[in-house]
Write an enzyme that holds these catalytic residues in place. Structure first.
Site, mmCIF file in Angstrom:
data_model
loop_
_atom_site.group_PDB
_atom_site.id
_atom_site.type_symbol
_atom_site.label_atom_id
_atom_site.label_comp_id
_atom_site.label_asym_id
_atom_site.label_seq_id
_atom_site.Cartn_x
_atom_site.Cartn_y
_atom_site.Cartn_z
ATOM 1 C CD GLU A 1 -3.127 -0.892 2.147
ATOM 2 O OE1 GLU A 1 -3.116 -0.109 3.022
ATOM 3 O OE2 GLU A 1 -4.119 -1.607 2.023
ATOM 4 C CD GLU B 1 -3.987 -5.610 2.998
ATOM 5 O OE1 GLU B 1 -4.831 -5.133 3.562
ATOM 6 O OE2 GLU B 1 -2.808 -5.554 3.050
#
Ligand code: AHR
Length: 507
Positions: free
Chosen positions: A173, A292
């Site tokens: 991320e 995710e």
């Protein structure tokens, strides 16, 4: 009761299914590792301190690959802290989760746990506070077979053979302002490309995942993917997608449309990746690692984010963090997210349910106490077990509802998988108000198989109280029961209550 009609025609194949679509994710976060999978004092713990009851549940869940060790955690992690004699490992501040990391579990221990649950390791490298050299060191330690200082250390630490880790994430991320070492797409793209090229010089056989957006709604979504892929297109195999869904303000109907957002997210990333390919006149296809995904009550109704409670509480070891309790409604949305991933099996070649134990997890544990299945456990374990080799579209015509974000949304959504022995159908009724009688035409399927099929398994997840959940006190409140499914000649008939998920096996 609404009526809906579907057709299951094996010629409408989407793709073969990469089993890595049924992956999971274990992060050093809260009670995931410590007091979750690893609790030496627990009565079920094995010689290495791993809870056997948890091992059994993870094996039952049917998780193919497991991404490790984070998540936000990895962006401040020194992987060397987790190797060598356990009693000499340093304790460190974990800035991502405001906790203390004891490093009792590291690469070797985690691999030995993976061997017990029969899953494959997928590693993320720290591109937050660290860079290319540390990623190379880890890769050399894990995968090299030449006689070097790192491989000697690996052997001395009890692992003569390389770990042979196939999939590697280039950070986590990196588009998120909360991420340690967060940077812009241009900077990250250059760093990821440099690191990928160097990693392939050690092990050309690895598969590399570059960070896409940490949410579909990120302000940089789209431009991030384009810029990052312009730098890394030749060097990576996958781009990641991350997405979490939750019910806002009691609006269950809108929450039940979450699968539409996931589908759009995937299709938009595919379009961007293929447009980068087009400008390079390349027929290479970048795949998606949806590494995710889950339901997560990330934003509370009071405006805070889950996890924020830690900031004033010092630096605890394994605090209770992100311990969402899932209800039946969450499980139906979750089942639909799995259907959506399978509907995109041609480009989603890997996915990781985030996460596995205690932390936004299908499995919960109590220290010194039991382990139990949350509601979301059932759609995952059943889909993973029943899914065959190939995904097939199942177009459905029937009722719709109106979503504020997505307009008219189909109430019933389905996908099927086919293998030599039969067919599995996964279906969801997203309507909060209307039950549906679904009829599926199997004529072409039966003709293709050349023999009659029968319903050999059926599972329905539905509760009249959509907020029913499994808890420590009542761990088996929600489960699955046989669905009302009948097969007459070449037509399958299935009753789907409002807010329900079902799986049918025809053999
Ligand atoms: O899964 C919980 C967190 O969500 C992960 O650490 C991070 O990558 C994401 O924001």
């Amino acid at each position: 009761m609404n009526d809906a009609f579907g057709r299951l025609d094996p010629h409408r194949e989407i793709a073969d299914i990469d089993r890595r679509i049924f992956g999971g994710f274990v992060e050093h976060l809260g009670r995931h590792i410590y007091d979750g999978i690893h609790e030496p004092a627990h009565e079920s713990a094995d010689a290495d301190g791993f809870r056997r009851d948890v091992i059994d549940l993870v094996a039952e869940l049917g998780v193919s690959t497991i991404r490790y060790p984070g998540g936000n955690f990895v962006s401040g992690y020194r992987w060397e802290d987790g190797i060598g004699p356990v009693d000499q490992r340093p304790r460190r501040l974990d800035l991502a989760w405001h906790s203390t990391e004891t490093n009792e579990v590291g690469l070797h221990e985690f691999q030995s746990w993976l061997d017990r649950v029969d899953s494959e390791l997928m590693l993320a490298v720290n591109l937050g506070t660290r860079g290319t050299q540390e990623a190379l060191d880890l890769l050399e330690y894990a995968n090299a077979s030449a006689d070097t200082d790192w491989t000697r250390q690996r052997v001395a630490n009890g692992r003569p053979d390389p770990f042979g880790v196939k999939m590697w994430c280039l950070g986590n991320e990196m588009d998120g302002p909360w991420q340690l070492g967060h940077r812009g797409a241009d900077d990250y793209g250059k760093l990821a490309a440099r690191t990928a090229k160097a990693m392939r010089m050690i092990d050309p056989g690895i598969e590399l995942v570059v960070c896409g957006s940490s949410a579909h709604g990120m302000p940089t979504f789209g431009s991030w993917e384009r810029t990052v892929l312009e730098h890394t297109f030749d060097d990576v195999d996958f781009i990641s997608c991350h997405s979490y869904y939750q019910e806002h303000s009691g609006d269950a109907q809108e929450f039940l449309a979450s699968g539409v957002d996931m589908a759009t997210f995937i299709e938009e990333v595919v379009a961007i990746a293929d447009s980068v390919a087009a400008t390079r006149k390349s027929d290479k296809r970048i795949m998606i690692s949806f590494d995710e995904w889950n339901v997560w009550y990330l934003h509370r109704e009071d405006g805070t984010q889950s996890g924020e409670e830690l900031k004033d509480k010092g630096w605890p070891v394994a605090p209770r963090l992100l311990e969402d309790q899932y209800h039946a409604l969450d499980a139906v949305v979750f089942g639909d997210l799995l259907i959506t991933l399978l509907q995109h099996a041609d480009r989603v070649r890997s996915a990781s349910l985030a996460q596995l134990v205690n932390v936004i997890a299908p499995i919960m544990t109590e220290p010194g106490g039991p382990a139990w299945r949350q509601t979301t456990f059932f759609p995952f374990s059943i889909t993973s077990r029943l899914a065959g080799d190939r995904a097939v579209q199942v177009p459905i015509s029937g009722g719709t509802f109106t979503s504020a974000r997505f307009g008219e949304v189909a109430a019933v959504n389905a996908v099927a998988t086919i293998d030599e022995d039969g067919v599995s159908l996964f279906v969801v009724n997203r309507s909060t108000t209307d039950a549906t009688q679904l009829r599926v035409d199997l004529a072409t399927l039966v003709a293709t198989f050349g023999r009659a099929l029968r319903v050999t398994e059926s599972h329905l997840l539905h509760e009249d109280d959509i907020y029913a959940a499994n808890t420590l006190q009542n761990p088996e409140r929600v489960g699955v029961r046989p669905a009302d499914a009948t097969l007459a000649d070449t037509e399958l008939s299935l009753e789907l209550p409002a807010v329900s998920w079902a799986a049918i096996r025809l053999s």
